[in-house]
Motif scaffolding. Sequence first.
Motif, PDB file in Angstrom:
ATOM      1  N   VAL A  26       0.847  -1.197   0.000  1.00  0.00           N
ATOM      2  CA  VAL A  26       0.000   0.000   0.000  1.00  0.00           C
ATOM      3  C   VAL A  26       0.881   1.244   0.000  1.00  0.00           C
ATOM      4  CG1 VAL A  26      -1.622   1.359   1.374  1.00  0.00           C
ATOM      5  CG2 VAL A  26      -1.981  -1.085   1.094  1.00  0.00           C
ATOM      6  N   VAL A  27       0.557   2.191  -0.867  1.00  0.00           N
ATOM      7  CA  VAL A  27       1.289   3.458  -0.952  1.00  0.00           C
ATOM      8  C   VAL A  27       0.476   4.536  -0.239  1.00  0.00           C
ATOM      9  CG1 VAL A  27       2.238   5.202  -2.496  1.00  0.00           C
ATOM     10  CG2 VAL A  27       2.356   2.790  -3.124  1.00  0.00           C
ATOM     11  N   LEU A  28       1.053   5.152   0.776  1.00  0.00           N
ATOM     12  CA  LEU A  28       0.376   6.222   1.501  1.00  0.00           C
ATOM     13  C   LEU A  28       0.469   7.512   0.693  1.00  0.00           C
ATOM     14  CD1 LEU A  28       1.745   5.438   5.077  1.00  0.00           C
ATOM     15  CD2 LEU A  28      -0.381   4.651   4.025  1.00  0.00           C
ATOM     16  N   LEU A  29      -0.630   8.275   0.645  1.00  0.00           N
ATOM     17  CA  LEU A  29      -0.700   9.427  -0.250  1.00  0.00           C
ATOM     18  C   LEU A  29      -0.973  10.757   0.441  1.00  0.00           C
ATOM     19  CD1 LEU A  29      -2.627   7.752  -3.202  1.00  0.00           C
ATOM     20  CD2 LEU A  29      -0.188   8.267  -3.065  1.00  0.00           C
ATOM     21  N   ASP A  30      -1.705  10.777   1.535  1.00  0.00           N
ATOM     22  CA  ASP A  30      -1.973  12.053   2.202  1.00  0.00           C
ATOM     23  C   ASP A  30      -2.418  11.810   3.633  1.00  0.00           C
ATOM     24  OD1 ASP A  30      -2.033  14.777   2.418  1.00  0.00           O
ATOM     25  OD2 ASP A  30      -3.893  15.070   1.290  1.00  0.00           O
ATOM     26  N   ILE A  31      -2.283  12.863   4.462  1.00  0.00           N
ATOM     27  CA  ILE A  31      -2.650  12.784   5.870  1.00  0.00           C
ATOM     28  C   ILE A  31      -3.184  14.140   6.298  1.00  0.00           C
ATOM     29  CG2 ILE A  31      -0.326  13.410   6.675  1.00  0.00           C
ATOM     30  CD1 ILE A  31      -0.752  11.473   9.024  1.00  0.00           C
ATOM     31  N   ALA A  32      -4.187  14.149   7.171  1.00  0.00           N
ATOM     32  CA  ALA A  32      -4.755  15.406   7.665  1.00  0.00           C
ATOM     33  C   ALA A  32      -5.387  15.163   9.030  1.00  0.00           C
ATOM     34  CB  ALA A  32      -5.791  15.967   6.690  1.00  0.00           C
ATOM     35  N   PHE A  33      -5.462  16.239   9.830  1.00  0.00           N
ATOM     36  CA  PHE A  33      -6.066  16.179  11.158  1.00  0.00           C
ATOM     37  C   PHE A  33      -7.161  17.225  11.274  1.00  0.00           C
ATOM     38  CE2 PHE A  33      -2.310  13.781  11.812  1.00  0.00           C
ATOM     39  CZ  PHE A  33      -2.526  12.978  12.929  1.00  0.00           C
ATOM     40  N   VAL A  34      -8.125  16.960  12.148  1.00  0.00           N
ATOM     41  CA  VAL A  34      -9.215  17.904  12.402  1.00  0.00           C
ATOM     42  C   VAL A  34      -8.639  19.080  13.187  1.00  0.00           C
ATOM     43  CG1 VAL A  34     -11.480  18.205  13.464  1.00  0.00           C
ATOM     44  CG2 VAL A  34     -10.861  15.995  12.439  1.00  0.00           C
ATOM     45  N   PRO A  35      -8.743  20.306  12.691  1.00  0.00           N
ATOM     46  CA  PRO A  35      -8.106  21.444  13.365  1.00  0.00           C
ATOM     47  C   PRO A  35      -8.533  21.635  14.814  1.00  0.00           C
ATOM     48  CG  PRO A  35      -8.832  22.066  11.164  1.00  0.00           C
ATOM     49  CD  PRO A  35      -9.385  20.699  11.428  1.00  0.00           C
ATOM     50  N   ASP A  36      -9.806  21.334  15.113  1.00  0.00           N
ATOM     51  CA  ASP A  36     -10.298  21.520  16.479  1.00  0.00           C
ATOM     52  C   ASP A  36      -9.935  20.371  17.403  1.00  0.00           C
ATOM     53  OD1 ASP A  36     -11.436  23.849  15.557  1.00  0.00           O
ATOM     54  OD2 ASP A  36     -13.397  22.928  15.177  1.00  0.00           O
ATOM     55  N   ASP A  37      -9.410  19.277  16.841  1.00  0.00           N
ATOM     56  CA  ASP A  37      -9.029  18.110  17.639  1.00  0.00           C
ATOM     57  C   ASP A  37      -7.842  17.435  16.958  1.00  0.00           C
ATOM     58  OD1 ASP A  37      -8.782  15.890  19.223  1.00  0.00           O
ATOM     59  OD2 ASP A  37     -10.688  14.971  18.630  1.00  0.00           O
ATOM     60  N   LEU A  38      -6.637  17.865  17.305  1.00  0.00           N
ATOM     61  CA  LEU A  38      -5.445  17.358  16.640  1.00  0.00           C
ATOM     62  C   LEU A  38      -5.093  15.931  17.043  1.00  0.00           C
ATOM     63  CD1 LEU A  38      -3.144  20.508  16.548  1.00  0.00           C
ATOM     64  CD2 LEU A  38      -4.525  19.508  14.719  1.00  0.00           C
ATOM     65  N   ASN A  39      -5.901  15.315  17.891  1.00  0.00           N
ATOM     66  CA  ASN A  39      -5.752  13.884  18.143  1.00  0.00           C
ATOM     67  C   ASN A  39      -6.474  13.056  17.086  1.00  0.00           C
ATOM     68  OD1 ASN A  39      -4.167  13.887  20.530  1.00  0.00           O
ATOM     69  ND2 ASN A  39      -5.963  14.474  21.724  1.00  0.00           N
ATOM     70  N   HIS A  40      -7.381  13.697  16.348  1.00  0.00           N
ATOM     71  CA  HIS A  40      -8.242  12.987  15.401  1.00  0.00           C
ATOM     72  C   HIS A  40      -7.762  13.273  13.984  1.00  0.00           C
ATOM     73  CE1 HIS A  40     -12.628  12.065  13.962  1.00  0.00           C
ATOM     74  NE2 HIS A  40     -11.773  11.092  13.687  1.00  0.00           N
ATOM     75  N   GLY A  41      -7.336  12.227  13.278  1.00  0.00           N
ATOM     76  CA  GLY A  41      -6.835  12.420  11.929  1.00  0.00           C
ATOM     77  C   GLY A  41      -7.110  11.238  11.030  1.00  0.00           C
ATOM     78  N   PHE A  42      -6.805  11.428   9.736  1.00  0.00           N
ATOM     79  CA  PHE A  42      -7.046  10.405   8.719  1.00  0.00           C
ATOM     80  C   PHE A  42      -5.815  10.277   7.831  1.00  0.00           C
ATOM     81  CE2 PHE A  42     -11.188  11.790  10.062  1.00  0.00           C
ATOM     82  CZ  PHE A  42     -11.964  10.645  10.064  1.00  0.00           C
ATOM     83  N   LEU A  43      -5.573   9.046   7.382  1.00  0.00           N
ATOM     84  CA  LEU A  43      -4.443   8.719   6.523  1.00  0.00           C
ATOM     85  C   LEU A  43      -4.983   7.993   5.296  1.00  0.00           C
ATOM     86  CD1 LEU A  43      -1.317   8.602   6.234  1.00  0.00           C
ATOM     87  CD2 LEU A  43      -1.393   6.466   7.548  1.00  0.00           C
ATOM     88  N   LEU A  44      -4.583   8.449   4.099  1.00  0.00           N
ATOM     89  CA  LEU A  44      -5.104   7.897   2.852  1.00  0.00           C
ATOM     90  C   LEU A  44      -4.027   7.162   2.076  1.00  0.00           C
ATOM     91  CD1 LEU A  44      -7.092  10.976   1.453  1.00  0.00           C
ATOM     92  CD2 LEU A  44      -7.843   9.294   3.145  1.00  0.00           C
ATOM     93  N   GLY A  45      -4.481   6.259   1.189  1.00  0.00           N
ATOM     94  CA  GLY A  45      -3.529   5.542   0.351  1.00  0.00           C
ATOM     95  C   GLY A  45      -4.203   4.796  -0.770  1.00  0.00           C
ATOM     96  N   THR A  46      -3.406   3.989  -1.450  1.00  0.00           N
ATOM     97  CA  THR A  46      -3.929   3.161  -2.536  1.00  0.00           C
ATOM     98  C   THR A  46      -4.720   1.990  -1.965  1.00  0.00           C
ATOM     99  OG1 THR A  46      -1.866   1.892  -2.556  1.00  0.00           O
ATOM    100  CG2 THR A  46      -2.002   3.781  -4.048  1.00  0.00           C
ATOM    101  N   ARG A  47      -5.323   1.223  -2.862  1.00  0.00           N
ATOM    102  CA  ARG A  47      -6.121   0.038  -2.493  1.00  0.00           C
ATOM    103  C   ARG A  47      -7.250   0.387  -1.512  1.00  0.00           C
ATOM    104  NH1 ARG A  47      -1.448  -4.646  -1.621  1.00  0.00           N
ATOM    105  NH2 ARG A  47      -0.277  -4.181  -3.527  1.00  0.00           N
ATOM    106  N   GLN A  48      -7.870   1.551  -1.743  1.00  0.00           N
ATOM    107  CA  GLN A  48      -9.019   1.992  -0.955  1.00  0.00           C
ATOM    108  C   GLN A  48      -8.683   2.115   0.534  1.00  0.00           C
ATOM    109  OE1 GLN A  48     -12.481   0.676  -2.858  1.00  0.00           O
ATOM    110  NE2 GLN A  48     -13.792   0.811  -1.057  1.00  0.00           N
ATOM    111  N   THR A  49      -7.470   2.553   0.817  1.00  0.00           N
ATOM    112  CA  THR A  49      -7.005   2.637   2.201  1.00  0.00           C
ATOM    113  C   THR A  49      -7.408   3.950   2.853  1.00  0.00           C
ATOM    114  OG1 THR A  49      -5.102   1.211   1.763  1.00  0.00           O
ATOM    115  CG2 THR A  49      -4.967   2.648   3.680  1.00  0.00           C
ATOM    116  N   ILE A  50      -8.142   3.860   3.955  1.00  0.00           N
ATOM    117  CA  ILE A  50      -8.421   4.988   4.840  1.00  0.00           C
ATOM    118  C   ILE A  50      -8.188   4.506   6.271  1.00  0.00           C
ATOM    119  CG2 ILE A  50     -10.102   6.647   5.697  1.00  0.00           C
ATOM    120  CD1 ILE A  50     -11.511   6.574   3.069  1.00  0.00           C
ATOM    121  N   LEU A  51      -7.258   5.126   6.959  1.00  0.00           N
ATOM    122  CA  LEU A  51      -6.980   4.817   8.352  1.00  0.00           C
ATOM    123  C   LEU A  51      -7.347   6.016   9.218  1.00  0.00           C
ATOM    124  CD1 LEU A  51      -3.459   3.120   8.057  1.00  0.00           C
ATOM    125  CD2 LEU A  51      -5.698   2.012   8.090  1.00  0.00           C
TER     126      LEU A  51
END
Length: 405
Positions: free
Chosen positions: A98-123
Amino acid sequence: MATLQQQLLKPSWTSSLFASSSPRHSLSQPQLLPRTISSTSPKASLHNSSINRRQFVADTAAAVSLSLSPFIAPVQPAKSEESLSEWERLYLPIDPGVVLLDIAFVPDDLNHGFLLGTRQTILETKDGGRTWAPRSIPSAEEEDFNYRFNSISFKGKEGWIVGKPAILLYTSDAGESWERIPLSAQLPGDMVYIKATGEKSAEMVTDEGAIYVTSNKGYNWKAAVQETVSATLNRTVSSGISGASYYTGTFNTVNRSPDGRYVAVSSRGNFYLTWEPGQPFWQPHNRAIARRIQNMGWRADGGLWLLVRGGGLFLSKGTGISEEFEEVPVQSRGFGILDVGYRSKEEAWAAGGSGVLLKTTNGGRSWTRDKAADNIAANLYSVKFINDKKGFVLGNDGVLLQYLG
């Protein structure tokens, strides 16, 4: 728990004190030989005298140990080179490849974030990025597609995700639920970048240079440029842009500055393009370097950085859009540098092939190598700083590094 070396070197308070205070081995009252022993044969007497001398030496050594032990500092084990690094690898629950492509966090809660990638990957993470768990989005699983999620962005609790084949997801509750927004089948190119800009508003870019903006949650989009890059180059190919006739119609990379300016690299790397809000077309620029361009982006001071194939790094002279660049020496070990991310105006990190990590503390004028990823057999191609304390490096085969500071 103390290490074995620390345990061995720890002052032996109990044993030393016991040895010096024992009635049998008191230094103030030397042991006297009983008369019965002294009347024995000379050989036995010599033997017992030898025992006495050995005991006296042992007692003396114990006393010296007691008197000196408070002044002998335990030797601390040397820190390993890896522990001195400012990055730590995190292990993810994803399939190899799996190739990771982007990452972002919720500005109001920097503990909460998402990581994207190939093969329908959302973490998803809810502890600042220490641990990640797979996230299922039903609206993205209704069709038999293996999506490549390219970009994610948050503004407040609103967030956007774009991917390939064409898919747009929107959330208004910090990612607790995601809604799929329909897209036109006539969209030119694949969506490669999205930026949340305000309430129900976003800016989206395709790999053919189309820029669209929305202010009603993505149900209507307005073009910010009048034509794709291919159309622009066909119209201006005689203006002296080297390599424009070989343009395949897509970007290799695209990066946005905080004030909304874009810089993009042609798919062949033989020239680059820029766009500023209000301009009707992308502006093509000849490269001033012999080697082909790998990637370009914005420095924290508003200038440009430029990477060429083979590991070269260049900085533009001054700030803003420029065609004048000067090379900066870097220790890339011959591997290509793929991305640069600024933590502050002075500090930035560059990442590249075979685990290359470089750091600057003077805005990019000089760089030193960090050996944190030397043993990681992966290409590191994206450096993302959420703020000056939270940063990540993304790589292929699911490699994710977290900034420790």
